[in-house]
Motif scaffolding. Sequence first.
Motif, PDB file in Angstrom:
ATOM      1  N   THR A   1      -2.168  -1.701   6.022  1.00 22.66           N
ATOM      2  CA  THR A   1      -1.805  -1.890   4.618  1.00 22.66           C
ATOM      3  C   THR A   1      -1.886  -3.386   4.315  1.00 22.66           C
ATOM      4  O   THR A   1      -1.626  -4.222   5.191  1.00 22.66           O
ATOM      5  CB  THR A   1      -0.383  -1.365   4.370  1.00 22.66           C
ATOM      6  OG1 THR A   1      -0.390   0.054   4.539  1.00 22.66           O
ATOM      7  CG2 THR A   1       0.116  -1.701   2.972  1.00 22.66           C
ATOM      8  N   ILE A   2      -2.234  -3.710   3.084  1.00 19.84           N
ATOM      9  CA  ILE A   2      -2.299  -5.107   2.645  1.00 19.84           C
ATOM     10  C   ILE A   2      -1.107  -5.378   1.738  1.00 19.84           C
ATOM     11  O   ILE A   2      -0.945  -4.705   0.715  1.00 19.84           O
ATOM     12  CB  ILE A   2      -3.619  -5.364   1.885  1.00 19.84           C
ATOM     13  CG1 ILE A   2      -4.802  -5.123   2.817  1.00 19.84           C
ATOM     14  CG2 ILE A   2      -3.644  -6.778   1.303  1.00 19.84           C
ATOM     15  CD1 ILE A   2      -6.139  -5.006   2.092  1.00 19.84           C
ATOM     16  N   HIS A   3      -0.254  -6.334   2.136  1.00 22.90           N
ATOM     17  CA  HIS A   3       0.932  -6.645   1.345  1.00 22.90           C
ATOM     18  C   HIS A   3       0.680  -7.927   0.555  1.00 22.90           C
ATOM     19  O   HIS A   3       0.469  -8.987   1.144  1.00 22.90           O
ATOM     20  CB  HIS A   3       2.144  -6.799   2.261  1.00 22.90           C
ATOM     21  CG  HIS A   3       2.404  -5.580   3.093  1.00 22.90           C
ATOM     22  ND1 HIS A   3       3.019  -4.456   2.593  1.00 22.90           N
ATOM     23  CD2 HIS A   3       2.090  -5.287   4.381  1.00 22.90           C
ATOM     24  CE1 HIS A   3       3.103  -3.531   3.543  1.00 22.90           C
ATOM     25  NE2 HIS A   3       2.533  -4.006   4.637  1.00 22.90           N
ATOM     26  N   LEU A   4       0.705  -7.797  -0.751  1.00 24.40           N
ATOM     27  CA  LEU A   4       0.389  -8.908  -1.648  1.00 24.40           C
ATOM     28  C   LEU A   4       1.697  -9.392  -2.260  1.00 24.40           C
ATOM     29  O   LEU A   4       2.384  -8.636  -2.937  1.00 24.40           O
ATOM     30  CB  LEU A   4      -0.568  -8.364  -2.710  1.00 24.40           C
ATOM     31  CG  LEU A   4      -1.071  -9.261  -3.809  1.00 24.40           C
ATOM     32  CD1 LEU A   4      -1.555 -10.586  -3.279  1.00 24.40           C
ATOM     33  CD2 LEU A   4      -2.212  -8.544  -4.540  1.00 24.40           C
TER      34      LEU A   4
ATOM     35  N   ASP B   1      -0.785  -5.164  13.014  1.00 17.66           N
ATOM     36  CA  ASP B   1      -1.442  -4.072  12.301  1.00 17.66           C
ATOM     37  C   ASP B   1      -1.185  -4.073  10.800  1.00 17.66           C
ATOM     38  O   ASP B   1      -1.271  -3.036  10.148  1.00 17.66           O
ATOM     39  CB  ASP B   1      -1.028  -2.729  12.909  1.00 17.66           C
ATOM     40  CG  ASP B   1       0.386  -2.361  12.528  1.00 17.66           C
ATOM     41  OD1 ASP B   1       1.168  -3.268  12.174  1.00 17.66           O
ATOM     42  OD2 ASP B   1       0.697  -1.166  12.562  1.00 17.66           O
ATOM     43  N   GLN B   2      -0.845  -5.248  10.245  1.00 15.72           N
ATOM     44  CA  GLN B   2      -0.653  -5.328   8.802  1.00 15.72           C
ATOM     45  C   GLN B   2      -1.275  -6.632   8.296  1.00 15.72           C
ATOM     46  O   GLN B   2      -1.370  -7.609   9.033  1.00 15.72           O
ATOM     47  CB  GLN B   2       0.852  -5.334   8.449  1.00 15.72           C
ATOM     48  CG  GLN B   2       1.639  -4.153   8.979  1.00 15.72           C
ATOM     49  CD  GLN B   2       1.686  -2.968   8.043  1.00 15.72           C
ATOM     50  OE1 GLN B   2       1.722  -3.118   6.826  1.00 15.72           O
ATOM     51  NE2 GLN B   2       1.647  -1.761   8.597  1.00 15.72           N
ATOM     52  N   TYR B   3      -1.680  -6.599   7.013  1.00 15.28           N
ATOM     53  CA  TYR B   3      -2.192  -7.801   6.361  1.00 15.28           C
ATOM     54  C   TYR B   3      -1.205  -8.305   5.317  1.00 15.28           C
ATOM     55  O   TYR B   3      -0.509  -7.494   4.681  1.00 15.28           O
ATOM     56  CB  TYR B   3      -3.502  -7.494   5.631  1.00 15.28           C
ATOM     57  CG  TYR B   3      -4.688  -7.184   6.493  1.00 15.28           C
ATOM     58  CD1 TYR B   3      -5.258  -8.153   7.312  1.00 15.28           C
ATOM     59  CD2 TYR B   3      -5.276  -5.925   6.452  1.00 15.28           C
ATOM     60  CE1 TYR B   3      -6.379  -7.861   8.081  1.00 15.28           C
ATOM     61  CE2 TYR B   3      -6.402  -5.626   7.213  1.00 15.28           C
ATOM     62  CZ  TYR B   3      -6.949  -6.606   8.031  1.00 15.28           C
ATOM     63  OH  TYR B   3      -8.059  -6.321   8.782  1.00 15.28           O
ATOM     64  N   PHE B   4      -1.175  -9.608   5.109  1.00 13.42           N
ATOM     65  CA  PHE B   4      -0.356 -10.211   4.066  1.00 13.42           C
ATOM     66  C   PHE B   4      -1.191 -11.240   3.313  1.00 13.42           C
ATOM     67  O   PHE B   4      -1.893 -12.036   3.946  1.00 13.42           O
ATOM     68  CB  PHE B   4       0.882 -10.896   4.657  1.00 13.42           C
ATOM     69  CG  PHE B   4       1.790  -9.942   5.374  1.00 13.42           C
ATOM     70  CD1 PHE B   4       2.847  -9.331   4.721  1.00 13.42           C
ATOM     71  CD2 PHE B   4       1.568  -9.617   6.714  1.00 13.42           C
ATOM     72  CE1 PHE B   4       3.664  -8.418   5.378  1.00 13.42           C
ATOM     73  CE2 PHE B   4       2.386  -8.710   7.383  1.00 13.42           C
ATOM     74  CZ  PHE B   4       3.431  -8.104   6.708  1.00 13.42           C
TER      75      PHE B   4
ATOM     76  N   TRP C   1     -10.787  -7.490  -2.035  1.00 15.23           N
ATOM     77  CA  TRP C   1     -11.954  -7.713  -1.169  1.00 15.23           C
ATOM     78  C   TRP C   1     -11.607  -7.470   0.294  1.00 15.23           C
ATOM     79  O   TRP C   1     -12.394  -6.914   1.067  1.00 15.23           O
ATOM     80  CB  TRP C   1     -12.526  -9.122  -1.371  1.00 15.23           C
ATOM     81  CG  TRP C   1     -13.411  -9.188  -2.573  1.00 15.23           C
ATOM     82  CD1 TRP C   1     -13.154  -9.819  -3.749  1.00 15.23           C
ATOM     83  CD2 TRP C   1     -14.689  -8.545  -2.731  1.00 15.23           C
ATOM     84  NE1 TRP C   1     -14.179  -9.619  -4.638  1.00 15.23           N
ATOM     85  CE2 TRP C   1     -15.142  -8.846  -4.040  1.00 15.23           C
ATOM     86  CE3 TRP C   1     -15.491  -7.748  -1.902  1.00 15.23           C
ATOM     87  CZ2 TRP C   1     -16.358  -8.377  -4.539  1.00 15.23           C
ATOM     88  CZ3 TRP C   1     -16.705  -7.282  -2.390  1.00 15.23           C
ATOM     89  CH2 TRP C   1     -17.125  -7.590  -3.691  1.00 15.23           C
ATOM     90  N   LEU C   2     -10.392  -7.885   0.692  1.00 14.77           N
ATOM     91  CA  LEU C   2      -9.962  -7.641   2.068  1.00 14.77           C
ATOM     92  C   LEU C   2      -9.940  -6.135   2.359  1.00 14.77           C
ATOM     93  O   LEU C   2     -10.320  -5.695   3.448  1.00 14.77           O
ATOM     94  CB  LEU C   2      -8.578  -8.254   2.300  1.00 14.77           C
ATOM     95  CG  LEU C   2      -7.959  -8.076   3.684  1.00 14.77           C
ATOM     96  CD1 LEU C   2      -8.878  -8.576   4.790  1.00 14.77           C
ATOM     97  CD2 LEU C   2      -6.607  -8.796   3.768  1.00 14.77           C
TER      98      LEU C   2
END
Lengths: 268, 268, 268
Positions: free
Chosen positions: A64-67, A87-90, A139-140
């Motif tokens: 998951t991508i956390h913005l 295993d997560q994006y920020f 985009w990510l």
Amino acid sequence: VSRIVTLMTDFGAGDPYVGVMKGVMLAVNPELHIVDLTHAIDSYHILGASFLLSTAYQYFPSFTIHLVVVDPGVGGTRRPLAVVTEDQYFIAPDNGVLSHIYLRYPDCVVRHITESHYFLPTRGNTFHGRDVFAPCAAWLSRLNDSSLFGEEITDYVRIPVPQPVQQGLQITGQIIHVDRFGNLVSNIPGEMLGELQQQHASPPPKVRVEEREVGALVNAYGDRGEGQALALVSGTGHLEIAVNRGDARRALALDVGAKVTVWFEEGK
Amino acid sequence: VSRIVTLMTDFGAGDPYVGVMKGVMLAVNPELHIVDLTHAIDSYHILGASFLLSTAYQYFPSFTIHLVVVDPGVGGTRRPLAVVTEDQYFIAPDNGVLSHIYLRYPDCVVRHITESHYFLPTRGNTFHGRDVFAPCAAWLSRLNDSSLFGEEITDYVRIPVPQPVQQGLQITGQIIHVDRFGNLVSNIPGEMLGELQQQHASPPPKVRVEEREVGALVNAYGDRGEGQALALVSGTGHLEIAVNRGDARRALALDVGAKVTVWFEEGK
Amino acid sequence: VSRIVTLMTDFGAGDPYVGVMKGVMLAVNPELHIVDLTHAIDSYHILGASFLLSTAYQYFPSFTIHLVVVDPGVGGTRRPLAVVTEDQYFIAPDNGVLSHIYLRYPDCVVRHITESHYFLPTRGNTFHGRDVFAPCAAWLSRLNDSSLFGEEITDYVRIPVPQPVQQGLQITGQIIHVDRFGNLVSNIPGEMLGELQQQHASPPPKVRVEEREVGALVNAYGDRGEGQALALVSGTGHLEIAVNRGDARRALALDVGAKVTVWFEEGK
């Protein structure tokens, strides 16, 4: 493939700012599933946002991508960041709003987003949530590779996170968040209590918030009578002072910053 | 194919009205992606909704359907409309809530929705958001042809949009929106300032709001010290009066309607 | 296959609690479409939640799953429930929050959720919305069979729903909800009025709220002048006392609990 983006901002619900960020993301990736964490962060309250994020991100699927857009320095020199943990994006501004994440994942990779061709072509200086962060998150989600956004850095901003202090059989911490029910959430993690209790074969520890004793740790709100103060490990994973079916902030006249003390007795 | 519907209403978050509109739409088109712009429009504030819409719709992909339900005349004789611009759809009551859109797209096609077989069969007189507008938006997302909904009209309602006035090197406008941060957003478009500045090779213009001078136009909030008033072109694309890390509405004791003056000096 | 889950809670918008529940659901079923009904239920106001749910669920497609988390007894002995009516699912705590649903569907099947392998493995005692209800809703959307969750029960909790009383040509009810516009929504269903009117070939009935007469039932808000009080059958399907373009709660100084009287005259 990452398909979920979460959003945490201080934009409130009165303006279309958040909706506009979603439009920008959907224009890049129409398959995104966007989930609001909260948009009611107190204006510019970076530490509070960092804490709330640390209680939420782990319930989302891998990658998951956390913005996070709590960004008082928008338009200045603060850098936009892309961070990868196990295993997560920020995606967030480099102002410390990911401090709890850095503490939990010392090995995370932090990149300074410099590849501006991912930004909106009409980028301005006042709304990077829309012009920089939202398009990069989208985009990510398509590229699944944060290394495309810029070089790794190590001098990113960390803000001091108040830590609980253990001295023998006593732990001292503080209230760092009050939720919508008036529950007073402390910075003392439930695991810390569990370990100490096991180690000393103790009965449940006793808890005090400022001068007020609230008795031994209980398991559920209903373990005390209606209107009674109590302490438990709440859904955030932290020690919480609550009032059964009541509002602890109001009932105890306490708020963020109040001192919390927990003490164990040696078991037999 | 249109798959995104945005929603702007004055329904607030306390009732399930908005959720019910989404249920109605998903029953017609389960593939829809519905995005909330805001539901906190001041009750019946048609001009404010029209302005906020004009700052948001353009960030969505082509052929997004924008559904606006600010509808004090519900159940009376006001007409439901379907509007097409170059590449966006709008569904709204004929009460002027699309006035900014009409100004920007003089060639848009405006239709009176009369084909009532698209409405809910149980249609009443008090909640056309649910009974009329939501199902029409969802059907439009499937049919992609607004001409199926009714005949084109030209006598649709426009409400006067206060316009900035230019006299020589001076522009006069007014505050038309205050956002959640207390930023005072004016009706003076950034392009108008840019053109005049270029034309006269001027340095950045000076700005006054009512009797209060806030200095020359800056580029970012951080270009002034914390707590200082400033003027910049904000994310809405309009001249905005703000206070760096503060609340301009409170600090300057000004609100919607306050007069804004901008003046340029002849360059060399 | 069920792909829509609606959410109604008293969690507010200030904390990431609702977002976390969505993360948990998307981890189980990434194809879900999650729709917020409202998260602004007054803390622990079970009857109000039950009423609002009863005005909303029927606008969703068949086999939507309605997840209601208003749960003051969390962590105690109250049971988690899965309920099936003719064509909708409900997941909620057994505290009466589905009382209006039980009244409308006396034949619904109510199950006590006991199959704890559907819960989060880290389940605690304070946030069953996240640990119990959300994962069960998501699993139900994949399995489409509520019998997998536990045994049918018949001793589920119903709370008394105040019912309107008919005596001859008069109906007496009460205000049970005030919406964001200040409209006073009563517990008198529109059908009840329609039937009585038809039966007696009456003209539209007259309406009184407490001591205040508001005239004969009208069809739309605009049927009275601006600022005038009126009574109509509103979008909730119930008799409502409103003020055209105004706030009836404030204008009439009335609130939940106020007594509403409707009387018909015999037609000819």
